[in-house]
Every structure is written in C-alpha cells, then in structure tokens.
Design an enzyme around this catalytic site. Structure first.
Site, mmCIF file in Angstrom:
data_model
loop_
_atom_site.group_PDB
_atom_site.id
_atom_site.type_symbol
_atom_site.label_atom_id
_atom_site.label_comp_id
_atom_site.label_asym_id
_atom_site.label_seq_id
_atom_site.Cartn_x
_atom_site.Cartn_y
_atom_site.Cartn_z
ATOM 1 C CE1 TYR A 214 -9.840 -4.096 3.913
ATOM 2 C CE2 TYR A 214 -8.255 -3.814 2.125
ATOM 3 C CZ TYR A 214 -9.401 -3.406 2.796
ATOM 4 O OH TYR A 214 -10.105 -2.342 2.340
ATOM 5 C CE LYS A 215 -4.999 -5.608 -2.257
ATOM 6 N NZ LYS A 215 -5.834 -4.639 -2.976
ATOM 7 C CE1 TYR B 106 -3.963 -1.948 0.321
ATOM 8 C CE2 TYR B 106 -2.954 -2.976 2.220
ATOM 9 C CZ TYR B 106 -3.949 -2.936 1.275
ATOM 10 O OH TYR B 106 -4.922 -3.876 1.294
ATOM 11 C CG ASN C 219 -7.757 -0.583 -4.289
ATOM 12 O OD1 ASN C 219 -6.716 -1.179 -4.005
ATOM 13 N ND2 ASN C 219 -8.862 -0.694 -3.574
ATOM 14 C CD GLU D 29 -12.381 0.440 -6.142
ATOM 15 O OE1 GLU D 29 -13.146 -0.500 -5.887
ATOM 16 O OE2 GLU D 29 -11.798 1.096 -5.253
ATOM 17 C CG HIS E 89 -10.417 3.523 4.451
ATOM 18 N ND1 HIS E 89 -11.098 4.703 4.251
ATOM 19 C CD2 HIS E 89 -10.232 2.988 3.228
ATOM 20 C CE1 HIS E 89 -11.290 4.875 2.948
ATOM 21 N NE2 HIS E 89 -10.778 3.859 2.304
ATOM 22 N NE ARG F 32 -4.851 4.785 -3.730
ATOM 23 C CZ ARG F 32 -5.242 3.568 -3.320
ATOM 24 N NH1 ARG F 32 -6.522 3.281 -3.237
ATOM 25 N NH2 ARG F 32 -4.373 2.647 -3.006
#
Lengths: 161, 328
Positions: free
Chosen positions: B301-302, B27, B211, B250, B177, B209
């Site tokens: 997490y993903k 990240y 993702n 994304e 988040h 950005r």
C-alpha cells in the site's frame, strides 16, 4: 451535485431482475420498450400496488413523469444502457435517491476508465486489465471509481519491449 | 515539462517529526491535541520548499490544484486564517495591512507584496486558496462536512504519496482511503473510526498525527506520473539506498474551520535520507527495527515493497559497522 449517485457498472441500483419493494406504495416504471418481458413480469408481481408505465422518448418527458410522482413511489427502469443512464441521471437530478431506483438493462453494462495522462474518460471492455488510451498512454485498470471523473482509476505504465 | 529534483532534506533535526515511538509499527488512531495551534512554520528549507512547490503547481496545475466553484467563500476563510497566523507568529517575515476590504500582504522572505480586495478573487493572480497556499510549504486539503462525512472540495498538493488532488477531488473521506489496508492491532476499521473522530473536532482545537513513508529519489509520487517513478524504484540497491531512499514524514494537522464547518488538513512533509539517521542513534535503531517488521500488505500500500529489502539491507550493513566501531 458532484457527489450525487451516478449509474456505473457497479451501481447498487443495477439488478438482473426487478423486485417489488413492499415499502413503497406506488410503482413508477420507465422503459424504452413497453412490451419487454421484464416489464410485464414486474407488473404481474406488483399485484394490487398502483403503478404507472412511462415509455421513454426523451429526457424531458421522462423528467415530467418523474416530477409528477408522489412521495412513496419506487422507480423501476427497463432500458438499454444509454437510455437507462439518462433516466437515472434525470431521476437523481429531481431528488430521487439511489435506494428508490432499480435498473434492469436490456443490453450490456458499459464500463469506463479515466486516463490519468490526458484526463478523459473512455469506454473499455468489462474484463479489460490493461488498455491503451487514445492519447497513447498504456493504462492498468484500477479498482476505484470516481463519480466526478466518471470512470475507474488508471495506472499509467511503460510496456516491456 | 514536469521535473523532480529531490535536493531537499531536513537539516534542523530538532524540527524533524520523527514518527516512531516503538520498535514495530501498525496503523493506529494516534491523533493527539495540537499544542501549537499556529500552522505556519519557517524552517531552514522554507524558501527552497516554497519555490519548489510553486514550480510543481505551475508545471502541473490541474494535477496539483483542484477546487469546486462553490468553494470561494471557504477559500477566503482559509486565506484569512493562514495570513493572520503568519503575521502573529512571524511579524518579521509577514505583514498584513487592511484598509476595509483592501488588503496588502507582504512576504518579506520572498520579497513579495500583493494588494487585493478581500472577497474579490479577480484581484488575485490565483484563486484565494491557491494564492495563500503558495506562501507556505505545506499541502492544504479542505474537506467539507456533509452527510456525516467529509468531501474533498479544495486541494493544493505538491508532496503526494500515492495521492492526486485531481483524482481525489469530490471524494468522501472513506472513498479516498479505499485503497488503504487500514486495520488496527484490534482489527478495527480505522478509516471509519478516524472519520467519526474528525466529526467531533471543534473550532480552535486542532489535532495532529504523524504519517510516514519511504521515498525513492523522489519529491512525491502521484498516480499521474506512475509510469515514471514506478521503474525508478527498482534502481535502489543496498549500496545506494542511504542516499536515494528517504524517510518521508508527514505531520498532519486537522483544523475545524469556524465559518464553513469544513476540516482543513495541513500536511507538513519532511525528508531525511536513510544515511542521516545515524545522526541520531535512537532514530536509526527504531527505523531499522520498524522496517524489518513491515507486513507485506502495508509495504504494498505504501508503495515501498520494491525497495524495502534493499533499504533494510543498507541499514543492516550500517548497523554492523556501528557495532564494529562500538566494539573496537
């Protein structure tokens, strides 16, 4: 306001022992049991700090007491969960911030889960890991709380046969 | 009945926002200024995506669209902005005729026309934000600036990746988040750094950005349908991963709304099956390298941990085949 503080099991306002806050010039004590030992212990520790005690009867009387307090007043609540929630919500509605309130419960804290299937909130045991909602959905209790939904997130799952 | 039919993938690779620039991924605050400030894009899959988005909105309206009653003025600001952008960039596809407050919007791709009174929501079939958003394939999330933070007050989300407009409504940027193990290479709290960065975005100067995620035979994954898609992830094997697993990218764009001062998050989600990565050798190599190196907390997490090993194995086998062909 939707993002105003709410009283839930992990609220910063909850305490097991009320502690006088020296930064405030006055104490306003709201309790549903005037003779409770927590109230008398607090008054003893306040020394010469001016204080008023309001015995909770209903939300509107509590509201009138809260509104009558001047700036610089710290609020201390000693009550059962349901009454404490009413007092806390009323105080927030009248502009009291979470940093200005301490709450000591006379009974146990209540914990709520928000069902992601039927979109309702229901009470659960504090230590519950998995629960079944009244709608039938099996839910794993998550760690995140929503002030808008008034409950912890739930993760639906299909139990193994 | 809620349905998921993942029959969509990006066919124009030149428009696919491939996410990786190096052979490992962590990240980072990778925000950069947006060059084309117009958020409207018409891809070969536009009509298919918009129709699928509308179907999901109709099937799960409470899950996929949320707003607070006090947001109506902001919703009209959004509608005006996206319609103006649409006619500016694609006058052949969109038209907007104004007669005072009486507006008529035409979508020539879908052969649709709607006349309404600007500022009067009763003249539209949906709330203004919902109505306008249904003409474009992106997800739209409006975060209102208050107390040095942003709060989700309107959301139209049809491509969720462990996200729910219903659950996240009213939450601050930090609360949303909360589940993210957001730590940069330097160990910084990236959520707060990004929040502070967003505070400085000016009207007319949007940022962007990229993702990414992997999706196993699904259009999206939200909390409400976790009991459905969670078991499906275990059906992925090294043999079927090429078709079932898609690189989900994304492209996020952030606009400061000039009147309301809110931040509009625009999320353009595109999919590429792992088997299609071979169409660009560099993409294949980077993806294979990145996926081998994903830390476990990030995979958890993903939501890709249950099928990541199978996906990597598929890529390894393909890599062997490619090398064998190259050496032959």
């Amino acid at each position: 306001m939707y993002n105003s503080p709410v009283l839930f099991d992990a609220s910063p306002a909850l305490t097991t022992q009320l502690v006088p806050n020296a930064y405030f010039k006055k104490a306003a004590i709201i309790t549903d049991q005037a003779q409770h030992s927590a109230v008398s212990a607090l008054i003893e520790k306040l020394y010469d700090t001016p204080h008023d005690v309001h015995v909770f009867k209903d939300a509107e009387q509590a509201r009138a007491f809260i509104v009558a307090q001047k700036m610089g007043t710290h609020f201390y609540v000693v009550a059962n969960w349901d009454e404490a929630t009413t007092i806390f919500t009323t105080a927030v509605e009248e502009g009291v911030s979470e940093a200005e309130i301490q709450v000591q419960l006379r009974d146990d804290v209540k914990k709520y889960i928000y069902c992601m299937k039927c979109f309702t909130s229901s009470e659960i045991l504090k230590e519950a890991v998995n629960v079944q909602c009244a709608c039938g959905a099996h839910l794993e209790v998550g760690p995140f709380y929503s002030k808008v939904r008034q409950g912890y997130i739930s993760y639906p799952f299909i139990p193994e046969a | 009945m809620f349905t998921q039919n993942l029959d969509f993938k990006t066919t124009d690779l030149d428009t696919f926002p491939f996410p990786f620039r190096s052979d490992n991924y962590r990240y980072s605050n990778d925000l950069r200024k947006l060059e084309d400030v117009n958020l409207v894009t018409i891809t070969p899959e536009y009509e298919m995506q918009v129709r699928a988005k509308r179907r999901l909105l109709d099937e799960q309206p409470e899950v996929r669209y949320q707003s607070f009653p006090h947001t109506m003025e902001m919703q009209w600001e959004f509608l005006e902005m996206v319609f103006e952008m649409a006619i500016q960039k694609y006058p052949q596809h969109f038209e907007l005729h104004k007669d005072g407050d009486e507006w008529t919007f035409k979508n020539n791709i879908l052969d649709e026309q709607q006349t309404f009174t600007f500022g009067d929501a009763s003249t539209l079939p949906y709330e203004p934000y919902d109505f306008a958003g249904r003409h474009f394939h992106q997800d739209f999330v409006l975060m209102v600036h208050r107390d040095d933070n942003y709060y989700l007050e309107v959301g139209q989300v049809s491509y969720a990746a462990l996200f729910s407009a219903h659950w996240n409504t009213g939450m601050s940027f930090n609360e949303i988040h909360g589940p993210v193990p957001f730590v940069s290479r330097n160990g910084d709290d990236l959520v707060d750094r990004i929040r502070r960065f967003l505070l400085g975005i000016n009207p007319g100067e949007p940022w962007t950005r990229i993702n990414w995620n992997l999706m196993a035979d699904r259009w999206d994954v939200n909390y409400e349908t976790m009991d459905v898609w969670e078991p499906q992830r275990k059906l992925v094997t090294a043999e079927n991963a090429g078709k079932l697993v898609r690189l989900r990218v994304e492209e996020q764009k952030f606009y400061r709304m000039p009147r309301s001062n809110a931040i509009l998050f625009v999320l353009n989600t595109q999919f590429l099956p792992l088997e299609d990565l071979k169409l660009r050798q560099e993409w294949f190599d980077l993806t294979y390298s990145v996926l081998q190196d994903i830390p476990e907390p990030m995979a958890e997490y993903k939501g890709i941990a249950p099928f990541l090993p199978q996906s990597v194995e598929f890529l390894r086998r393909e890599d062997e085949k490619l090398k064998a062909q190259g050496g032959a």
